[in-house]
Design a protein around this motif. Structure first.
Motif, PDB file in Angstrom:
ATOM      1  N   GLU A 258       0.448  -1.755  -0.144  1.00 57.35           N
ATOM      2  CA  GLU A 258      -0.237   0.015   0.093  1.00 57.35           C
ATOM      3  C   GLU A 258       0.682   1.024   0.395  1.00 57.35           C
ATOM      4  O   GLU A 258       1.758   1.021   0.772  1.00 57.35           O
ATOM      5  N   LYS A 259       0.523   2.189  -0.915  1.00 57.12           N
ATOM      6  CA  LYS A 259       1.103   3.286  -0.904  1.00 57.12           C
ATOM      7  C   LYS A 259       0.596   4.952   0.607  1.00 57.12           C
ATOM      8  O   LYS A 259      -1.014   4.310   0.468  1.00 57.12           O
TER       9      LYS A 259
ATOM     10  N   LEU B 210      -0.666   7.659   2.671  1.00 54.70           N
ATOM     11  CA  LEU B 210      -0.913   9.300   2.644  1.00 54.70           C
ATOM     12  C   LEU B 210      -1.369   9.564   3.909  1.00 54.70           C
ATOM     13  O   LEU B 210      -2.091   8.882   4.785  1.00 54.70           O
TER      14      LEU B 210
ATOM     15  N   ILE C  23      -9.118   9.546  -6.231  1.00 52.48           N
ATOM     16  CA  ILE C  23      -8.066   9.259  -6.253  1.00 52.48           C
ATOM     17  C   ILE C  23      -8.024   7.722  -6.543  1.00 52.48           C
ATOM     18  O   ILE C  23      -7.560   7.071  -6.907  1.00 52.48           O
TER      19      ILE C  23
ATOM     20  N   PHE D  63      -6.194   4.609  -8.122  1.00 57.06           N
ATOM     21  CA  PHE D  63      -4.832   3.711  -7.810  1.00 57.06           C
ATOM     22  C   PHE D  63      -5.720   3.073  -6.511  1.00 57.06           C
ATOM     23  O   PHE D  63      -6.043   3.239  -5.486  1.00 57.06           O
TER      24      PHE D  63
ATOM     25  N   ILE E 183      -3.611   2.409  -1.848  1.00 59.44           N
ATOM     26  CA  ILE E 183      -3.285   3.436  -1.566  1.00 59.44           C
ATOM     27  C   ILE E 183      -4.729   3.593   0.319  1.00 59.44           C
ATOM     28  O   ILE E 183      -5.540   2.638  -0.071  1.00 59.44           O
TER      29      ILE E 183
ATOM     30  N   ASP F 258       4.690   6.873   3.558  1.00 57.90           N
ATOM     31  CA  ASP F 258       5.161   7.007   2.185  1.00 57.90           C
ATOM     32  C   ASP F 258       5.362   8.273   1.653  1.00 57.90           C
ATOM     33  O   ASP F 258       5.751   9.439   0.961  1.00 57.90           O
ATOM     34  N   ILE F 259       3.916   9.286   1.959  1.00 57.85           N
ATOM     35  CA  ILE F 259       3.665  11.235   1.027  1.00 57.85           C
ATOM     36  C   ILE F 259       3.095  11.685   2.599  1.00 57.85           C
ATOM     37  O   ILE F 259       1.909  10.950   3.426  1.00 57.85           O
TER      38      ILE F 259
ATOM     39  N   ILE G 120      -1.044  15.358  -5.483  1.00 59.90           N
ATOM     40  CA  ILE G 120      -0.984  14.182  -4.612  1.00 59.90           C
ATOM     41  C   ILE G 120      -1.219  12.776  -6.215  1.00 59.90           C
ATOM     42  O   ILE G 120      -0.211  11.939  -6.132  1.00 59.90           O
ATOM     43  N   GLU G 121      -1.651  13.097  -7.327  1.00 54.90           N
ATOM     44  CA  GLU G 121      -1.285  11.610  -8.520  1.00 54.90           C
ATOM     45  C   GLU G 121       0.041  12.696  -8.637  1.00 54.90           C
ATOM     46  O   GLU G 121       1.021  11.045  -9.032  1.00 54.90           O
TER      47      GLU G 121
ATOM     48  N   LEU H 179       2.618  10.555  -6.181  1.00 53.53           N
ATOM     49  CA  LEU H 179       2.270   9.129  -7.158  1.00 53.53           C
ATOM     50  C   LEU H 179       2.776   8.433  -7.230  1.00 53.53           C
ATOM     51  O   LEU H 179       3.594   7.543  -7.550  1.00 53.53           O
ATOM     52  N   THR H 180       2.981   9.427  -8.745  1.00 54.43           N
ATOM     53  CA  THR H 180       4.289   8.638  -9.960  1.00 54.43           C
ATOM     54  C   THR H 180       4.927   9.536  -9.807  1.00 54.43           C
ATOM     55  O   THR H 180       6.118   8.592 -10.686  1.00 54.43           O
TER      56      THR H 180
END
Length: 409
Positions: free
Chosen positions: A225-226, A228, A250, A254, A257, A301-302, A364-365, A368-369
């Protein structure tokens, strides 16, 4: 010997940046010339208790006046005067607002002492979502679109109260350049009593560093999982509603997430209405202690800080240091810390509601990329940003300089 008295409110400081400020404050006054005392109101005690730990005296004052201690200064300050001798080398640091009556009570009971007020927030920032131009219009009695009369009256009244506080104080600490300028230009405060001293970020203050894998194992979070991470009071001014609407969009693109909201939630029903299909990918942790929060920082991650307004956010600095990839805004105060593509991905707050949501979606996109090289570059620049706020000696010098100036003047 300079006697420093830091005024704190025990209950609220457990869940906001003032609490972090209090924990770091004593470290500004090392050495034999300063003695730090913490006046902790609404403490979890039944009677006044005085204790000492690591050379810092703590006055724990029980819950009174239905928790609104700032309205009970005429009762509390005479009591404190039985234990605190009024001297010209005393400095009271006040951290809560609005409090002009409380400051008057300090002045009446400790006329020789000095008072410093630190601006952790102002009354206009939340209702006007950090739009300082709208503040100027409101105070100039000019029409502001989409601002109702109740809000206009609230802002004007609060600003009057703040002006009184700044007039009573011997010095006012601003945590951001923007607020420093605003106090001089809009509130009419003399620059002779204004001091710009941002928060000091003390690295590794949240405990031992953990790897992402270790942190996720402790939190039972999948490595796929990413994550946030939002940290703070989930309110409108913090951008929580736009963030939830963003996450709903989102999630359609994705799949692996998760959004983690770390903070005390009072409107869960309102929040879940905004995320009808993505609620299973959202974790609400409630209020966390520093050790628990450190786990989430290590696992994330973010970092996401979608606020319209801050002063000098500890959360912003913690995210930059512990995560390194941050999606934030160009909101009031935040634009002094975050710069798009330099140390963060910045969403524009010039428009609100749906337009702001789409800005957050794009930001955010992008985050994520990011490719591995871009991630490393942002993480390096993020830590460089933190370095600007991390020199304890410089911050301590500024505080000591302020104290010496107002007590020796």
């Amino acid at each position: 010997m300079k006697q420093i008295y830091l005024i704190d409110e025990h209950l609220s400081s457990k869940q906001n940046g003032v609490g972090t400020y209090v924990r770091h404050f004593a470290r500004m006054f090392d050495g034999a010339d300063y003695n730090v005392n913490i006046l902790s109101f609404n403490a979890e005690v039944k009677e006044l208790c005085i204790s000492v730990q690591d050379g810092v005296y703590k006055y724990s004052i029980p819950y009174c006046a239905q928790g609104n201690f700032m309205k009970a200064g005429e009762l509390i300050c005479p009591l404190l005067s039985l234990y605190i001798e009024d001297k010209k080398d005393n400095v009271f640091f006040v951290n809560h607002s609005p409090c002009s009556d409380f400051m008057k009570a300090i002045r009446a009971n400790f006329p020789k002492s000095k008072i410093v007020f630190t601006i952790h927030d102002q009354g206009w920032t939340s209702p006007l979502l950090g739009n300082s131009e709208n503040l100027r219009k409101v105070l100039a009695h000019r029409k502001v679109n989409n601002i109702d009369n109740d809000t206009v009256r609230y802002v004007r009244n609060f600003c009057k109260e703040e002006k009184k506080m700044y007039q009573i104080a011997d010095a006012v600490i601003c945590l951001s350049h923007s607020t420093y300028q605003l106090l001089h230009e809009v509130y009419g405060a003399s620059t002779n009593k204004l001091y710009y001293i941002p928060n000091c970020f003390i690295k590794n203050s949240n405990g031992l560093a953990l790897s992402k894998k270790e942190a996720r194992a402790k939190l039972y979070i999948s490595e796929k999982e990413k994550i946030l991470l939002f940290v703070g009071r989930p309110t409108k001014a913090k951008g929580i509603f736009e963030l939830l609407k963003t996450f709903e969009q989102i999630c359609a693109t994705f799949k692996d997430i998760r959004l983690v909201v770390a903070g005390e939630v009072h409107s869960l029903g309102d929040f879940t209405k905004l995320t009808p299909t993505s609620s299973s990918h959202i974790t609400y942790t409630g209020l966390l202690n520093p050790e628990q929060l450190n786990l989430w920082y290590a696992a994330a991650d973010i970092g996401v800080l979608p606020s319209y307004t801050e002063q000098c956010s500890y959360t912003a600095l913690e995210m930059l240091y512990n995560i390194g990839i941050v999606v934030s805004t160009d909101g009031w105060g935040l634009n002094e810390i975050f710069h798009n593509s330099q140390n963060a991905i910045v969403a524009q707050t010039t428009t609100i509601n749906d337009a702001f949501t789409q800005e957050l979606v794009k930001a955010i996109e992008i985050a994520l990329t990011l490719d591995c090289e871009s991630v490393r570059e942002l993480q390096i620049k993020s830590k460089m940003t933190c370095d600007r706020f991390s020199d304890l000696k410089i911050h301590a010098h500024k505080y000591k300089q302020l104290v010496n100036r107002i007590t020796n003047g």
